[in-house]
Design a protein around this motif. Structure first.
Motif, short mmCIF file in Angstrom:
data_model
loop_
_atom_site.label_atom_id
_atom_site.label_comp_id
_atom_site.label_asym_id
_atom_site.label_seq_id
_atom_site.Cartn_x
_atom_site.Cartn_y
_atom_site.Cartn_z
N TYR A 73 0.43 -1.34 0.07
CA TYR A 73 0.23 0.22 0.04
C TYR A 73 1.05 1.47 0.45
CZ TYR A 73 -3.47 3.60 1.61
OH TYR A 73 -3.77 4.99 2.05
N PRO A 74 0.80 1.97 -1.09
CA PRO A 74 -0.75 2.63 -1.44
C PRO A 74 -0.83 1.89 -3.35
CG PRO A 74 0.37 4.91 -1.37
CD PRO A 74 1.81 3.87 -0.59
N ARG A 75 0.48 2.12 -3.28
CA ARG A 75 0.75 1.33 -5.07
C ARG A 75 0.33 -0.51 -5.22
NH1 ARG A 75 5.83 1.98 -6.51
NH2 ARG A 75 5.22 1.40 -8.63
N CYS A 80 -9.82 -3.53 -3.91
CA CYS A 80 -10.78 -4.23 -2.65
C CYS A 80 -12.09 -3.68 -2.66
CB CYS A 80 -10.52 -4.30 -1.69
SG CYS A 80 -9.28 -4.97 -0.74
N PHE A 81 -13.81 -3.98 -2.59
CA PHE A 81 -14.69 -3.89 -3.51
C PHE A 81 -15.90 -3.85 -2.85
CE2 PHE A 81 -12.14 -4.53 -7.19
CZ PHE A 81 -12.25 -3.44 -7.85
N LEU A 82 -15.94 -2.64 -1.59
CA LEU A 82 -17.53 -3.19 -1.29
C LEU A 82 -18.30 -2.40 -1.72
CD1 LEU A 82 -16.46 -1.10 2.94
CD2 LEU A 82 -16.36 -3.38 2.22
N LEU A 166 -1.69 -12.50 2.05
CA LEU A 166 -2.48 -11.01 0.93
C LEU A 166 -2.64 -10.73 2.51
CD1 LEU A 166 -3.41 -8.69 -0.04
CD2 LEU A 166 -5.71 -10.39 -1.32
N TYR A 167 -2.44 -9.26 2.62
CA TYR A 167 -2.27 -9.12 4.20
C TYR A 167 -3.61 -7.92 3.83
CZ TYR A 167 0.82 -12.39 6.19
OH TYR A 167 1.61 -12.44 6.35
N ILE A 168 -4.96 -7.65 4.12
CA ILE A 168 -5.91 -6.70 3.92
C ILE A 168 -6.31 -5.79 5.97
CG2 ILE A 168 -9.01 -6.68 3.39
CD1 ILE A 168 -6.88 -7.71 1.10
N TYR A 169 -6.41 -4.13 5.27
CA TYR A 169 -6.92 -3.92 6.59
C TYR A 169 -7.80 -2.92 6.17
CZ TYR A 169 -2.24 -4.58 8.15
OH TYR A 169 -1.06 -5.54 8.69
N ALA A 170 -8.52 -2.28 7.07
CA ALA A 170 -9.94 -1.74 6.57
C ALA A 170 -9.62 -0.73 8.22
CB ALA A 170 -11.43 -2.38 6.87
N LYS A 171 -11.34 0.31 8.10
CA LYS A 171 -11.41 1.50 9.04
C LYS A 171 -12.86 1.04 9.27
CE LYS A 171 -8.03 5.13 6.70
NZ LYS A 171 -8.89 6.61 6.08
N PHE A 172 -12.46 1.00 10.40
CA PHE A 172 -13.82 0.76 11.44
C PHE A 172 -14.42 2.07 11.84
CE2 PHE A 172 -11.24 -2.82 11.28
CZ PHE A 172 -11.61 -3.68 11.11
N VAL A 181 -11.92 -0.52 2.95
CA VAL A 181 -11.34 -1.53 2.87
C VAL A 181 -10.09 -1.22 1.89
CG1 VAL A 181 -10.27 -4.07 2.18
CG2 VAL A 181 -13.40 -3.10 3.61
N VAL A 182 -8.60 -1.43 2.13
CA VAL A 182 -8.01 -2.36 0.79
C VAL A 182 -7.06 -2.77 1.23
CG1 VAL A 182 -7.58 1.23 1.38
CG2 VAL A 182 -5.75 -0.39 2.48
N ALA A 183 -6.98 -3.29 0.17
CA ALA A 183 -4.96 -4.74 0.28
C ALA A 183 -3.88 -3.51 0.93
CB ALA A 183 -4.48 -4.46 -1.23
#
Length: 188
Positions: A73-75, A80-82, A166-172, A181-183
């Protein structure tokens, strides 16, 4: 922080949370969708309360290689699509040919897992540069994909993540619901 959960893969089954196959129809109409992308997995909002009724789809950019520079991240070449729950599209060009189709199912204790949700990430490499940008942007660890959890016969060609993760991160929000959500990164 989300309660830690582990999911395995059931080969050729048709659960609502799935790996492989065609992208959901809703993703194809989103502005962030890149033609040539390949579908990796979908977490169904019906299975994951923190998604607040939305589905989460993950797509690999055309030409994405886990050995290239676009892996942090960010490249990162993973989107990720919600989106609203949506049936599988008819667009066969979104199929990731290197893997079969299957459903995510709860992993039993002691079994290998494909997805780990919540808790702390299980890192393959511990260098801070992997996660410093994504956590610095205000995201928290959400889940990870571990290709060690592919069952026999699931990988048809090359491993999409080079037998890695693959590690996925989010804002809650304050109630623990996913807002964005972002990769974060891949490792192998």
């Amino acid at each position: 922080m989300l309660k830690e959960r582990f999911l395995g893969l059931s080969l050729h089954s048709n659960g609502s949370s799935r790996v492989g196959g065609r992208a959901p129809e809703a993703v194809l109409g989103m502005a962030e969708f890149r033609p040539g992308s390949r579908f990796l997995l979908l977490l169904a909002g019906a299975d994951f309360p923190e998604l607040n009724g939305k589905d989460l789809s993950i797509m690999l950019d055309e030409g994405f290689l886990p050995t290239d520079e676009d892996t942090i991240y960010p490249r990162i070449g993973i989107r990720c699509f919600l989106h609203a729950p949506s049936p599988e599209s008819l667009d066969a060009s979104t199929i990731l040919d290197s893997i079969a189709n299957g459903s995510l199912v709860p992993a039993t204790e002691g079994d290998s897992w494909f997805v780990k949700i919540g808790g702390e990430p299980v890192l393959i490499q511990r260098e801070d540069y992997y996660f410093s940008a994504v956590t610095g942007a205000g995201y928290e660890f959400y889940f990870q994909v571990d290709e060690n959890g592919f069952p026999d016969g699931f990988v048809l060609e090359d491993y999409p993540l080079n037998y890695g993760g693959l590690y996925i991160y989010a804002k809650f929000d304050a109630g623990g619901k996913v807002e964005e959500v972002v990769a974060g990164f891949t490792q192998f």
